[in-house]
Motif scaffolding. Structure first.
Motif, PDB file in Angstrom:
ATOM      1  N   TRP A 262     -27.485 -25.353  17.320  1.00 57.09           N
ATOM      2  CA  TRP A 262     -26.785 -24.122  16.948  1.00 57.09           C
ATOM      3  C   TRP A 262     -25.977 -23.578  18.124  1.00 57.09           C
ATOM      4  CZ3 TRP A 262     -24.872 -21.462  13.174  1.00 57.09           C
ATOM      5  CH2 TRP A 262     -24.611 -20.101  13.305  1.00 57.09           C
ATOM      6  N   HIS A 263     -26.582 -23.575  19.298  1.00 56.31           N
ATOM      7  CA  HIS A 263     -25.868 -23.070  20.477  1.00 56.31           C
ATOM      8  C   HIS A 263     -24.696 -23.979  20.844  1.00 56.31           C
ATOM      9  CE1 HIS A 263     -28.391 -19.645  21.219  1.00 56.31           C
ATOM     10  NE2 HIS A 263     -29.491 -20.386  21.276  1.00 56.31           N
ATOM     11  N   ASP A 264     -24.864 -25.279  20.668  1.00 56.90           N
ATOM     12  CA  ASP A 264     -23.739 -26.197  20.901  1.00 56.90           C
ATOM     13  C   ASP A 264     -22.591 -25.887  19.953  1.00 56.90           C
ATOM     14  OD1 ASP A 264     -25.046 -27.504  22.916  1.00 56.90           O
ATOM     15  OD2 ASP A 264     -25.733 -29.181  21.653  1.00 56.90           O
ATOM     16  N   THR A 265     -22.929 -25.555  18.728  1.00 58.11           N
ATOM     17  CA  THR A 265     -21.906 -25.235  17.728  1.00 58.11           C
ATOM     18  C   THR A 265     -21.179 -23.944  18.099  1.00 58.11           C
ATOM     19  OG1 THR A 265     -23.242 -26.307  16.016  1.00 58.11           O
ATOM     20  CG2 THR A 265     -21.497 -24.822  15.266  1.00 58.11           C
ATOM     21  N   LEU A 266     -21.930 -22.947  18.538  1.00 53.93           N
ATOM     22  CA  LEU A 266     -21.311 -21.673  18.920  1.00 53.93           C
ATOM     23  C   LEU A 266     -20.326 -21.858  20.063  1.00 53.93           C
ATOM     24  CD1 LEU A 266     -24.371 -19.225  18.753  1.00 53.93           C
ATOM     25  CD2 LEU A 266     -22.354 -19.215  17.256  1.00 53.93           C
ATOM     26  N   ARG A 267     -20.680 -22.765  20.981  1.00 55.84           N
ATOM     27  CA  ARG A 267     -19.813 -22.977  22.143  1.00 55.84           C
ATOM     28  C   ARG A 267     -18.478 -23.612  21.747  1.00 55.84           C
ATOM     29  NH1 ARG A 267     -24.799 -23.823  25.067  1.00 55.84           N
ATOM     30  NH2 ARG A 267     -24.871 -26.021  24.415  1.00 55.84           N
TER      31      ARG A 267
ATOM     32  N   ALA B 278     -19.288 -20.971  12.851  1.00 53.98           N
ATOM     33  CA  ALA B 278     -20.354 -21.811  13.389  1.00 53.98           C
ATOM     34  C   ALA B 278     -21.272 -22.316  12.275  1.00 53.98           C
ATOM     35  CB  ALA B 278     -21.160 -21.032  14.420  1.00 53.98           C
ATOM     36  N   ALA B 279     -21.539 -21.481  11.277  1.00 52.23           N
ATOM     37  CA  ALA B 279     -22.398 -21.907  10.173  1.00 52.23           C
ATOM     38  C   ALA B 279     -21.742 -23.038   9.382  1.00 52.23           C
ATOM     39  CB  ALA B 279     -22.700 -20.718   9.262  1.00 52.23           C
ATOM     40  N   CYS B 280     -20.434 -22.916   9.130  1.00 58.36           N
ATOM     41  CA  CYS B 280     -19.710 -23.981   8.423  1.00 58.36           C
ATOM     42  C   CYS B 280     -19.723 -25.272   9.227  1.00 58.36           C
ATOM     43  CB  CYS B 280     -18.277 -23.547   8.139  1.00 58.36           C
ATOM     44  SG  CYS B 280     -18.103 -22.179   6.976  1.00 58.36           S
TER      45      CYS B 280
END
Length: 714
Positions: free
Chosen positions: A514-519, A539-541
């Motif tokens: 999840w944090h990788d996605t946010l970045r 980020a959820a998508c």
């Protein structure tokens, strides 16, 4: 007038054969005059009242000539002999038109069965090419002497229907123009023949026993047969829609103090909203209006105006008028399908009524609502019974398709055929086993639950209804390499609450991933791939996309193999380059992708450069012949949809032979008309549809159907 010969009936050889040379091909083009019916009213209606004026023809490679029926007397003997000889194949461009014109004309007294004909337009479609003869001439560089004359369309309009004063133009009134018209007809035959010689024949050969040719015969029989129309309902629906439109226009006029007189005055309505409420809308398309109606900050008067606009502009309601205009004297509508019209994959395209884009009723309109609404509409009371009568009319279009008295509709749909085809082609074994277990009743959860559970690493039984909806969007959006944009498109279509979705995803997600996605969000914003989404929604998508790919490693790898095979085929012609169950080879200007069925997808003038892979094709948005970019995921989509098409089509001969008369094909669904007896059932039809062919013996197939006297979405 000759009857339309049913599919499969033999055609006897007739006529006085005087030519000793063995003739194989008769190239034929007809020009007609019709003072009663417009061609836009459908081929079957037009042909019933048309007169053939010119018949352009050529035998084998001989020069083309024209029989002018307005002055030349009886049919030339060699033309008659060719038409009477059952061994001669009659080649036309858009053979459905020429065949019906011939069948209803007094031009020829020999029976002309479907199996006598060959359509060069279908030959084009079957190999990834557009159907227009003039465009084909440009693509293949056919010289001006064989291409359509520039004034050809003007000549057709001039001589094929009455002028604006209702008078007929003829060779006697305009001899010079008529001479050009005759030459135009001759050149059409020459152009058709020249183009056909240059096009491939892999998917549509001369051999009438070839599987694809037999499928085309069934297609023609289906188009001849048509489906029965509830004319009473269609007429009452048109009358009701007209009345509702007048009422809505009057309400809009009152609501705007006379500044806007109609919901169709788009520019005036937009200006009114801007001047009076400060709301500047880019357009008033359905999607724009729907988004604004969902906005809680929109003033109530604006919502009322937009709601009236949405109600009165439903394009689906216009289909009732189309049904009435195109239905023939039998109360049936034929000619609605174009074989291989979706030329990239070979799937059908719709014509006229466009059965491929019938609207799906929203969840709040049930089938019971539609059934009662049809009765209320027939009685002129729909607006008294339902709050949103126009919405119900738009959802009830399928209900205008019925079974005639004494018959029923047996309908069945292949279950998730694209999803099954994709993982069969890519070798995603866990998913194939899952489908097999689901079909056998060993698992109660469908593939949407499976997709979410696999990606998120949760037990099947713990997946909630909201999470299943996420899995459904994942399956629809991610199978062909789609990213955030693709996921967002389907999420919007299925009315997902993105705020709630983001909250649930953050709560259940693997923290590291999840944090990788946010970045990645800052990169997306910088490169304009954020789609104007807030950070956590984006980020959820992206997380849903990533977890789907993690759960389908073989499919992801196959995308890359498809693109690599394309690149290798371009670089090393003459050799097959495999991408698992599909193989690609370049031969001259063509790249062929061989499917498991043996059919090939065709890509003209393939290229690989710094921008990636491309080929020449008909752009589905601009409708222009241009260079089209492709990539692994898109190629995977082409191959999967083509295989889904082949699975549906290759079972049709057995279905027809069993007595299920196909009246319409809609994507992966078959509508058949049968006697209303227990000898025919949706269960048997489903079994026939889900029978595997030898070339796809290992794919798990399933179909589900129902029986009815009025078409509906099950």
């Amino acid at each position: 007038m000759h009857q339309v010969w049913p599919f499969g009936m033999g055609v006897p050889a007739r006529g006085h054969l005087t030519e000793k040379k063995q003739m194989k091909e008769l190239w034929l083009d007809t020009e007609t005059y019709n003072a009663v019916t417009d061609i836009r009213d459908g081929t079957l209606n037009y042909a019933a009242t048309a007169d053939i004026t010119l018949a352009g023809w050529a035998i084998d490679d001989e020069p083309a000539t024209v029989w002018d029926r307005t002055e030349d007397g009886p049919m030339p003997v060699r033309l008659y002999d060719a038409m009477a000889d059952a061994n001669v194949i009659i080649k036309c461009h858009n053979a459905f038109f020429d065949r019906h014109v011939l069948l209803t004309s007094d031009m020829c007294d020999v029976p002309l069965g479907i199996e006598r004909f060959y359509c060069t337009m279908v030959q084009a479609h079957a190999h990834g090419l557009p159907g227009g003869l003039d465009v084909l001439c440009q693509i293949f560089g056919i010289g001006a002497d064989k291409a359509k004359l520039k004034e050809g369309k003007d000549l057709v309009r001039f001589f094929c229907k009455p002028d604006k004063n209702g008078k007929r133009n003829t060779r006697l009134t305009h001899p010079e123009k008529w001479a050009k018209f005759v030459d135009y007809c001759r050149l059409d035959v020459e152009a058709m023949r020249a183009v056909s010689r240059l096009m491939p024949k892999h998917n549509y050969p001369d051999d009438p026993n070839h599987p694809e040719r037999r499928l085309w015969f069934i297609d023609q029989a289906t188009n001849d047969r048509g489906f029965a129309v509830d004319m009473e309902f269609a007429e009452s629906a048109v009358a009701m829609a007209d009345r509702l439109k007048l009422d809505a226009d009057a309400a809009i006029f009152d609501e705007t103090n006379g500044e806007v007189g109609s919901s169709t005055q788009v520019a005036v309505l937009r200006e009114y909203l801007k001047n009076n409420f400060g709301i500047d809308l880019p357009d008033l398309t359905a999607s724009t209006v729907e988004r604004r109606l969902a906005d809680p900050n929109i003033p109530e008067p604006v919502k009322q105006l937009l709601a009236m606009r949405a109600e009165t502009s439903k394009t689906s309601v216009k289909k009732y008028s189309t049904l009435l205009r195109l239905a023939d004297s039998r109360g049936r509508l034929g000619g609605t399908l174009q074989f291989c019209g979706a030329s990239r994959t070979g799937r059908d395209a719709g014509r006229g009524f466009q059965p491929q884009n019938l609207p799906r009723p929203p969840k709040w309109i049930s089938e019971e609502d539609i059934e009662m609404g049809i009765d209320a509409c027939k009685n002129g009371m729909l607006d008294l019974v339902y709050d949103k009568p126009m919405a119900l009319l738009g959802s009830a279009v399928r209900g205008a398709i019925i079974a005639p008295e004494g018959y029923k509709l047996c309908i069945s749909d292949l279950s998730n055929i694209e999803g099954r085809g994709l993982v069969w082609l890519s070798g995603e074994e866990w998913k194939l086993d899952y489908f097999r277990d689901f079909d056998a009743g060993k698992i109660a959860f469908d593939n949407y639950v499976a997709a979410y559970a696999k990606g998120m690493g949760v037990p099947l039984e713990d997946v909630t209804s909201d999470q299943r909806q996420t899995g459904k969007v994942q399956e629809l959006a991610c199978g062909y390499g789609g990213g955030v944009g693709g996921f967002l498109t389907f999420a919007t279509a299925y009315n997902m609450d993105l705020n709630r979705f983001a909250e649930q995803t953050e709560r259940n997600a693997d923290s590291s991933l999840w944090h990788d996605t946010l970045r990645k969000y800052d990169w997306a914003v910088k490169n304009k791939f954020d789609y104007n989404l807030p950070k956590y929604q984006w980020a959820a998508c992206d997380y849903a996309k990533t977890t789907w790919r993690m759960g389908h490693p073989e499919t992801v790898q196959w995308w890359g193999e498809c693109e690599q095979a394309f690149r290798m085929a371009v670089a090393a012609p003459g050799v097959w380059h495999a991408a698992r169950r599909v193989a690609l080879k370049r031969v001259g200007q063509w790249l062929y992708a061989k499917l498991p069925s043996g059919r090939v997808l065709c890509y003209l003038q393939p290229r690989v450069d710094e921008k990636g892979c491309s080929y020449m094709g008909l752009n589905q948005y601009t409708r222009k012949w241009s260079r089209i970019r492709t990539y692994g995921g898109k190629l995977a989509e082409n191959f999967t949809q083509a295989v889904a098409r082949d699975i549906l089509m290759y079972n049709m001969p057995a279905i027809e032979e069993r007595g299920y008369a196909i009246v319409m094909r809609v994507h992966d669904e078959l509508l058949t008309e049968t006697p209303d007896t227990d000898s025919y059932s949706a269960g048997e039809l489903s079994q026939l549809m889900s029978t595997t062919q030898p070339w796809c013996a290992s794919i798990p197939l399933a179909a589900k159907g129902f029986e009815t006297t009025r078409y509906r979405k099950d």
